[in-house]
Motif scaffolding. Structure first.
Motif, PDB file in Angstrom:
ATOM      1  N   ASP A 282       0.753  -1.089   0.100  1.00  0.00           N
ATOM      2  CA  ASP A 282      -0.036  -0.094  -0.031  1.00  0.00           C
ATOM      3  C   ASP A 282       0.931   1.180   0.001  1.00  0.00           C
ATOM      4  OD1 ASP A 282      -2.548  -1.089   0.071  1.00  0.00           O
ATOM      5  OD2 ASP A 282      -2.434  -1.606   2.082  1.00  0.00           O
ATOM      6  N   ALA A 283       0.441   2.216  -0.786  1.00  0.00           N
ATOM      7  CA  ALA A 283       1.324   3.447  -0.689  1.00  0.00           C
ATOM      8  C   ALA A 283       0.763   4.597   0.524  1.00  0.00           C
ATOM      9  CB  ALA A 283       1.121   4.202  -2.377  1.00  0.00           C
ATOM     10  N   HIS A 284      -0.729   4.177   0.475  1.00  0.00           N
ATOM     11  CA  HIS A 284      -1.391   5.196   1.484  1.00  0.00           C
ATOM     12  C   HIS A 284      -1.048   4.350   2.853  1.00  0.00           C
ATOM     13  CE1 HIS A 284      -4.579   1.885   0.464  1.00  0.00           C
ATOM     14  NE2 HIS A 284      -4.387   1.609   1.368  1.00  0.00           N
ATOM     15  N   LYS A 285      -0.220   3.810   3.028  1.00  0.00           N
ATOM     16  CA  LYS A 285       0.303   3.502   4.437  1.00  0.00           C
ATOM     17  C   LYS A 285       1.774   4.218   4.661  1.00  0.00           C
ATOM     18  CE  LYS A 285      -2.329  -0.946   5.308  1.00  0.00           C
ATOM     19  NZ  LYS A 285      -3.046  -0.310   6.124  1.00  0.00           N
ATOM     20  N   TRP A 286       2.739   3.327   4.364  1.00  0.00           N
ATOM     21  CA  TRP A 286       3.978   4.003   4.802  1.00  0.00           C
ATOM     22  C   TRP A 286       4.548   4.805   3.949  1.00  0.00           C
ATOM     23  CZ3 TRP A 286       7.727   0.299   7.898  1.00  0.00           C
ATOM     24  CH2 TRP A 286       8.208   0.787   8.907  1.00  0.00           C
ATOM     25  N   LEU A 287       3.987   4.868   2.762  1.00  0.00           N
ATOM     26  CA  LEU A 287       4.598   6.010   1.769  1.00  0.00           C
ATOM     27  C   LEU A 287       3.789   7.207   1.901  1.00  0.00           C
ATOM     28  CD1 LEU A 287       6.851   6.532  -0.378  1.00  0.00           C
ATOM     29  CD2 LEU A 287       5.073   5.505  -2.252  1.00  0.00           C
ATOM     30  N   ASN A 288       2.624   7.135   2.782  1.00  0.00           N
ATOM     31  CA  ASN A 288       1.953   8.396   3.066  1.00  0.00           C
ATOM     32  C   ASN A 288       1.254   9.070   1.691  1.00  0.00           C
ATOM     33  OD1 ASN A 288       3.209   9.891   6.041  1.00  0.00           O
ATOM     34  ND2 ASN A 288       2.822   7.603   5.470  1.00  0.00           N
ATOM     35  N   THR A 289       0.841   8.178   0.881  1.00  0.00           N
ATOM     36  CA  THR A 289       0.036   8.920  -0.171  1.00  0.00           C
ATOM     37  C   THR A 289      -1.527   9.139   0.341  1.00  0.00           C
ATOM     38  OG1 THR A 289      -0.735   6.992  -1.386  1.00  0.00           O
ATOM     39  CG2 THR A 289       1.408   7.995  -1.995  1.00  0.00           C
ATOM     40  N   PRO A 290      -2.378   9.976  -0.335  1.00  0.00           N
ATOM     41  CA  PRO A 290      -3.604   9.649   0.029  1.00  0.00           C
ATOM     42  C   PRO A 290      -4.349   8.482  -0.429  1.00  0.00           C
ATOM     43  CG  PRO A 290      -3.310  11.820  -1.240  1.00  0.00           C
ATOM     44  CD  PRO A 290      -2.041  10.952  -1.371  1.00  0.00           C
ATOM     45  N   TYR A 291      -5.543   8.278   0.176  1.00  0.00           N
ATOM     46  CA  TYR A 291      -6.413   6.894  -0.115  1.00  0.00           C
ATOM     47  C   TYR A 291      -6.996   7.006  -1.387  1.00  0.00           C
ATOM     48  CZ  TYR A 291      -5.902   4.154   3.980  1.00  0.00           C
ATOM     49  OH  TYR A 291      -5.641   3.374   5.107  1.00  0.00           O
ATOM     50  N   ASP A 292      -7.331   6.139  -2.267  1.00  0.00           N
ATOM     51  CA  ASP A 292      -6.948   4.749  -2.044  1.00  0.00           C
ATOM     52  C   ASP A 292      -5.847   4.503  -3.118  1.00  0.00           C
ATOM     53  OD1 ASP A 292      -8.027   4.736  -4.610  1.00  0.00           O
ATOM     54  OD2 ASP A 292      -9.762   4.197  -3.650  1.00  0.00           O
ATOM     55  N   CYS A 293      -4.447   3.975  -2.713  1.00  0.00           N
ATOM     56  CA  CYS A 293      -3.393   3.841  -3.596  1.00  0.00           C
ATOM     57  C   CYS A 293      -2.638   2.613  -2.971  1.00  0.00           C
ATOM     58  CB  CYS A 293      -2.562   5.091  -3.612  1.00  0.00           C
ATOM     59  SG  CYS A 293      -1.183   5.206  -4.800  1.00  0.00           S
ATOM     60  N   ALA A 294      -2.517   1.541  -4.040  1.00  0.00           N
ATOM     61  CA  ALA A 294      -1.810   0.370  -3.826  1.00  0.00           C
ATOM     62  C   ALA A 294      -1.105  -0.327  -4.638  1.00  0.00           C
ATOM     63  CB  ALA A 294      -2.627  -0.598  -3.195  1.00  0.00           C
ATOM     64  N   MET A 295      -0.531  -1.230  -4.948  1.00  0.00           N
ATOM     65  CA  MET A 295       0.388  -1.876  -5.847  1.00  0.00           C
ATOM     66  C   MET A 295       0.387  -3.428  -5.992  1.00  0.00           C
ATOM     67  SD  MET A 295       3.476   0.774  -5.907  1.00  0.00           S
ATOM     68  CE  MET A 295       3.148   1.509  -4.223  1.00  0.00           C
ATOM     69  N   THR A 296       0.074  -3.981  -7.078  1.00  0.00           N
ATOM     70  CA  THR A 296       0.401  -5.241  -7.408  1.00  0.00           C
ATOM     71  C   THR A 296       1.873  -5.390  -7.999  1.00  0.00           C
ATOM     72  OG1 THR A 296      -1.942  -5.935  -7.796  1.00  0.00           O
ATOM     73  CG2 THR A 296      -0.293  -7.376  -8.659  1.00  0.00           C
ATOM     74  N   ILE A 297       2.569  -6.078  -7.741  1.00  0.00           N
ATOM     75  CA  ILE A 297       3.960  -6.105  -8.363  1.00  0.00           C
ATOM     76  C   ILE A 297       4.207  -7.465  -8.710  1.00  0.00           C
ATOM     77  CG2 ILE A 297       6.604  -5.618  -8.372  1.00  0.00           C
ATOM     78  CD1 ILE A 297       5.882  -3.557  -5.895  1.00  0.00           C
ATOM     79  N   CYS A 298       4.555  -7.817  -9.778  1.00  0.00           N
ATOM     80  CA  CYS A 298       4.677  -9.265 -10.509  1.00  0.00           C
ATOM     81  C   CYS A 298       5.857  -9.466 -11.331  1.00  0.00           C
ATOM     82  CB  CYS A 298       3.293  -9.444 -11.349  1.00  0.00           C
ATOM     83  SG  CYS A 298       3.303 -11.260 -12.050  1.00  0.00           S
ATOM     84  N   ARG A 299       6.667 -10.220 -10.861  1.00  0.00           N
ATOM     85  CA  ARG A 299       8.148 -10.638 -11.524  1.00  0.00           C
ATOM     86  C   ARG A 299       7.864 -10.869 -12.863  1.00  0.00           C
ATOM     87  NH1 ARG A 299      13.059 -12.535 -10.162  1.00  0.00           N
ATOM     88  NH2 ARG A 299      12.388 -12.770  -7.742  1.00  0.00           N
ATOM     89  N   ASP A 300       6.773 -11.443 -13.343  1.00  0.00           N
ATOM     90  CA  ASP A 300       6.552 -11.985 -14.746  1.00  0.00           C
ATOM     91  C   ASP A 300       5.448 -11.095 -15.243  1.00  0.00           C
ATOM     92  OD1 ASP A 300       5.792 -13.008 -17.260  1.00  0.00           O
ATOM     93  OD2 ASP A 300       5.777 -15.089 -16.483  1.00  0.00           O
TER      94      ASP A 300
END
Length: 455
Positions: A282-300
């Motif tokens: 989540d960026a809206h947690k420790w990166l301190n962006t406004p809600y709602d902002c998160a990420m899926t990161i996929c190696r492939d």
């Protein structure tokens, strides 16, 4: 009032709200909550003036907010909005872009590609991974696990897109005994019944015990954690992931907040995490962006793009278009908030933010221990899990703090008993706020003890 005047009024009201972040009650008063009845009105037969709607929203709504954008909110790892990210939010709201593809919004596509590159750089994850900017860890976990199942089935010769799940080879899931509820929700939505999910035992801090891990094979999705929600503990990735990969399993890491430790001097906590197949944060947690902002990161990157592809005859796009990396087709450019936060912080700023919060958490833990509270976790991250001598006292202290309006944090159940959990994650939280929290807890603990003893 015309459009420009109305927007100017909204800006003024928003500025006034932000200016008073440090002075307002951290949780609204009973009167403010009761006043929300003003919103319970019938749908107007005729439209009402926009300025009246704005005034109602501010004058009744603002007092009933939690001050999670302030310095003394310690609940649920909710970060306050960094100034650069908050300002970017205001501007992109004015842009009102549909950020699905480059054709929809060239600036959004460009900035979200840059943000993706910067995220992988900051977190030290494989640079050719794909990053999808979603709404939350829940939505992003759902995406990652859908990709994982589709890929494992493909390796077994089953085309999920054509053949569906009926008759498909069984895909097993192994999760920690203390897996976050959002992972369980994603698994439920995807149709993984809980009777077919294996639980990996954990140690006293909530880390998966590598010596007791259920068997893994090429039909297994293994979910690990970077930052257990109560203790902040990290699973032993360096021990588990190589073993899982050798068995042919897909490894997903829930790093909603803990993954950002990797961008600091605490990176050793995440050793081996880069070997996983997918990650969420989540960026809206420790990166301190406004809600709602998160990420899926996929190696492939191709696997994510194929699983989430939403190209149509009237709307085709590049494989890395965000509509092909997330659940949403129509979406706002939330990745721009990540770009703004990372650009304003820089590599050094990210590290300092994480390290300061972890140091503050350690100070809180030490102070509470000296005051006679029972500290239940080894405070290595930004979480402090603690309780009083009795369960009754624990509940009384928590309730009193929440009702005080001076600070707020939530409760938890740890090893079958009530506990309290402090999360330090707001850029606004200064050492003076930490000292005020400690003083509040010591005072309330003393007051509630005296009341209990007088009965």
């Amino acid at each position: 009032m015309n459009e420009m005047e109305l927007l100017a009024q909204a800006d003024l009201r928003g500025l006034r709200y932000t200016e008073t972040n440090g002075q307002r009650r951290v949780f609204p008063s009973d009167d403010a909550i009761a006043a929300l009845v003003a919103f319970d009105e019938p749908l107007p037969e005729q439209g009402l003036p926009a300025e009246d709607t704005l005034a109602l929203l501010d004058e009744v709504g603002s007092p009933a907010t939690t001050a999670s954008n302030g310095p003394r909110y310690f609940g649920f790892v909710i970060g306050a909005a960094l100034p650069a990210a908050a300002a970017a939010e205001r501007l992109i709201s004015a842009w009102d872009q549909c950020a699905s593809t480059f054709d929809n919004s060239p600036v959004s596509a460009t900035l979200e590609r840059v943000a993706s590159r910067w995220v992988l750089d900051a977190l030290g994850l494989p640079r050719d991974s794909a990053v999808g900017f979603g709404t939350s860890a829940t939505a992003c976990t759902l995406t990652a696990l859908a990709v994982a199942r589709r890929e494992l089935l493909a390796r077994l010769g089953w085309n999920l897109d054509d053949q569906g799940l009926n008759g498909a080879p069984e895909v097993r899931v192994v999760i920690s005994e203390l897996t976050h509820i959002t992972v369980k929700k994603a698994l439920r939505v995807l149709g993984f019944g809980k009777n077919h999910i294996l639980l990996a035992p954990v140690d006293g801090q909530g880390r998966v015990d590598a010596t007791k891990l259920p068997s893994l094979d090429e039909r297994t999705i293994l979910c690990l954690q970077a930052g257990e929600v109560n203790t902040g503990a990290f699973d032993p990735f360096a021990l588990i992931i190589p073993h899982a990969k050798k068995a042919g399993a897909w490894v997903h890491v829930d790093g909603a907040f803990g993954l950002w430790a990797r961008a600091s001097s605490l990176a050793d906590l995440t050793q081996g995490i880069e070997l996983a197949d997918s990650w969420t944060t989540d960026a809206h947690k420790w990166l301190n962006t406004p809600y709602d902002c998160a990420m899926t990161i996929c190696r492939d990157a191709g696997a994510l793009a194929e699983a989430m592809n939403s190209d149509a005859a009237y709307s085709s796009a590049s494989v890395d278009a965000q509509k092909n990396l997330t659940l949403e087709f129509s979406r706002r450019p939330r990745g721009i908030l990540v770009w703004a936060a990372l650009r304003s912080l820089g590599r050094d700023g990210i590290a300092k933010l994480v390290e300061r919060h972890c140091a503050q958490a350690r100070h809180i833990g030490d102070g509470l221990a000296r005051a006679g509270f029972d500290i239940l976790n080894t405070v290595t991250l930004n979480q402090v899990l603690f309780r009083c001598t009795t369960d009754t006292q624990t509940l009384a202290v928590r309730t009193a703090v929440q009702q005080s309006g001076e600070a707020w944090f939530g409760g938890a159940i740890w090893q079958g008993r009530p506990a309290m959990r402090i999360s330090v994650s707001s850029w606004r939280t200064q050492d003076s706020d930490v000292e005020a929290l400690l003083a509040l807890l010591v005072r309330i603990n003393s007051e509630t003890t005296e009341v209990a003893s007088s009965r």
